[in-house]
Write a protein that holds these residues in place. Structure first.
Motif, PDB file in Angstrom:
ATOM      1  N   UNK A  73     110.230  86.104  47.541  1.00 22.60           N
ATOM      2  CA  UNK A  73     110.157  84.648  47.609  1.00 22.60           C
ATOM      3  C   UNK A  73     108.990  84.194  48.453  1.00 22.60           C
ATOM      4  N   UNK A  74     108.888  84.721  49.667  1.00 23.83           N
ATOM      5  CA  UNK A  74     107.798  84.413  50.597  1.00 23.83           C
ATOM      6  C   UNK A  74     107.328  85.701  51.253  1.00 23.83           C
ATOM      7  N   UNK A  75     106.087  85.704  51.699  1.00 26.66           N
ATOM      8  CA  UNK A  75     105.538  86.854  52.416  1.00 26.66           C
ATOM      9  C   UNK A  75     105.883  86.689  53.889  1.00 26.66           C
ATOM     10  N   UNK A  76     107.144  86.986  54.218  1.00 31.13           N
ATOM     11  CA  UNK A  76     107.648  86.850  55.580  1.00 31.13           C
ATOM     12  C   UNK A  76     108.422  88.116  55.938  1.00 31.13           C
ATOM     13  N   UNK A  77     108.587  88.398  57.239  1.00 24.61           N
ATOM     14  CA  UNK A  77     109.268  89.640  57.639  1.00 24.61           C
ATOM     15  C   UNK A  77     110.657  89.803  57.044  1.00 24.61           C
ATOM     16  N   UNK A  78     111.418  88.702  56.928  1.00 24.28           N
ATOM     17  CA  UNK A  78     112.770  88.819  56.401  1.00 24.28           C
ATOM     18  C   UNK A  78     112.817  89.283  54.961  1.00 24.28           C
ATOM     19  N   UNK A  79     111.786  88.961  54.183  1.00 19.95           N
ATOM     20  CA  UNK A  79     111.706  89.416  52.791  1.00 19.95           C
ATOM     21  C   UNK A  79     111.075  90.802  52.722  1.00 19.95           C
ATOM     22  N   UNK A  80     110.066  91.034  53.551  1.00 24.16           N
ATOM     23  CA  UNK A  80     109.436  92.353  53.556  1.00 24.16           C
ATOM     24  C   UNK A  80     110.371  93.430  54.082  1.00 24.16           C
ATOM     25  N   UNK A  81     111.407  93.026  54.805  1.00 28.08           N
ATOM     26  CA  UNK A  81     112.456  93.970  55.217  1.00 28.08           C
ATOM     27  C   UNK A  81     113.014  94.684  53.992  1.00 28.08           C
ATOM     28  N   UNK A  82     113.278  93.917  52.928  1.00 29.32           N
ATOM     29  CA  UNK A  82     113.758  94.491  51.669  1.00 29.32           C
ATOM     30  C   UNK A  82     112.662  95.334  51.004  1.00 29.32           C
ATOM     31  N   UNK A  83     111.488  94.710  50.860  1.00 26.64           N
ATOM     32  CA  UNK A  83     110.447  95.286  50.006  1.00 26.64           C
ATOM     33  C   UNK A  83     109.899  96.590  50.570  1.00 26.64           C
ATOM     34  N   UNK A  84     109.634  96.624  51.878  1.00 22.67           N
ATOM     35  CA  UNK A  84     109.092  97.848  52.477  1.00 22.67           C
ATOM     36  C   UNK A  84     110.088  98.997  52.353  1.00 22.67           C
ATOM     37  N   UNK A  85     111.367  98.713  52.622  1.00 17.51           N
ATOM     38  CA  UNK A  85     112.381  99.748  52.468  1.00 17.51           C
ATOM     39  C   UNK A  85     112.461 100.251  51.044  1.00 17.51           C
TER      40      UNK A  85
END
Length: 371
Positions: free
Chosen positions: A186-198
């Motif tokens: 949705x946005x390039x923010x830590x809370x979303x990248x938490x999902x994506x990086x994992x």
């Protein structure tokens, strides 16, 4: 003499055949791996009647209307469960976006509930109101604070979703035919990248040469743009996309169905939205967080500050797991991929055990961003 020799040869042959048959029967008798989700369920015991805690009140502020089939619906389900099982009095307040959040919370404060729960509200607004109304207890979920605000009337849960996203990445890496997988956030923010990086680390753990694509919608309520981005990534050769985009993510699921590819759902169990095109869902149990907030008021265990929870505490997992047991893809997915599911689930079980034991450490993008 020749007759005796023939008899001995015949006896040896019969013995060999007999032992061969016994071995075959023993092999056939070896029990196959049982899918616990498909085993007959034990008879359900009658649910105990809810206690009478009607004098305990709470209000929950949703960031948008229900119907996202993702974290908003999950939060509402947690509130409804708290009302039903704890016997409390609750009010579920739906808003139409950020412009209404301040007014909605202030109206709830006027009703003087024991607890106000906010979902995906701007953290600066929550901190401001909690400071302005020190006698009102607040709990916030899906709002990512850079650090603990240190307010005695504000409780926060950080639900870490990097580890269950890693497990979803294993499924994608093992089942991708093109070795190109991607994520739509949705946005390039830590809370979303938490999902994506994992997720990306999980993919590469089983498919080191897989190519990873990534895009961001810029909004959590724009399925049209999300679908356009997903269609572009599928055109680049991706065959599995992980959507972490709230309501926007439905555009990714729609694109998967339209192109005959696969997507991975998020937050809630989204497997049945597009049967056979949603491989699995990486679930973030916002419902459990909401229920726990209310239960802390009932039990008088309300604790301000940040509480970190995740897969080990039952706040994150997969739709394939015990307790949800989705087998929609098994019944509707492509035959060649369905055949591989036992091996995929075995690899996921092994990785889950290693993560919980500390033998696999998945990057936590949310914590790293705060350092």
């Amino acid at each position: 003499m020749l007759t005796v020799l023939r008899r001995r040869v015949l006896f040896v042959v019969l013995v060999v055949m007999l032992f061969g048959a016994l071995a075959a029967n023993a092999q056939d008798a070896t029990p196959e791996t049982v899918d616990q989700c498909l085993a007959p369920a034990a008879e359900a015991t009658a649910a105990a009647p809810a206690p009478d805690n009607s004098d305990i009140t709470f209000a929950i502020i949703l960031p948008n209307a229900r119907g996202d089939r993702s974290f908003i619906d999950s939060a509402a389900a947690g509130a409804e469960r708290a009302i039903a099982e704890l016997g409390v009095t609750g009010t579920i307040i739906e808003t139409n976006g950020a412009a209404e959040h301040d007014a909605a919370i202030r109206r709830a404060i006027q009703d003087d509930p024991d607890l106000i729960i906010t979902i995906a509200v701007d953290p600066s607004l929550i901190e401001e109101l909690a400071d302005e109304f020190p006698d009102q207890l607040f709990a916030a979920q899906e709002s990512f604070f850079p650090g603990d605000p240190g307010l005695p009337n504000l409780a926060l849960f950080n639900i870490f979703t990097h580890e269950n996203s890693y497990l979803a990445g294993i499924a994608a890496g093992m089942l991708s035919r093109t070795k190109i997988v991607g994520s739509v956030g949705g946005l390039d923010v830590p809370g979303i990248n938490l999902f994506i990086v994992g997720f990306e680390e999980g993919v590469q753990s089983v498919c080191a040469d897989c190519q990873l694509l990534r895009s961001y919608v810029g909004d959590f309520s724009d399925p049209v743009t999300a679908k356009e981005q997903a269609l572009g990534m599928y055109a680049e050769g991706a065959d599995i996309l992980y959507q972490v985009a709230g309501r926007s993510g439905e555009g990714v699921l729609d694109a998967a169905a339209e192109t005959g590819n696969l997507a991975i759902g998020v937050d809630s169990n989204q497997d049945e939205l597009y049967p056979g095109n949603v491989l699995v869902s990486a679930m973030k149990r916002v419902d459990n967080a909401v229920f726990s907030f209310v239960q802390s008021i009932v039990d008088d265990t309300y604790t301000p500050g940040i509480t970190n929870v995740g897969m080990a505490e039952g706040f994150a997992g997969l739709s394939w797991d015990i307790g949800v047991c989705s087998r929609t893809f098994d019944q509707n997915g492509p035959a060649d991929l369905v055949e591989q599911l036992p091996a995929v689930r075995a690899a996921i079980d092994e990785a889950r055990a290693a993560i919980l034991a500390g033998d696999i450490v998945v990057t936590n993008a949310l914590l790293e961003s705060a350092q």
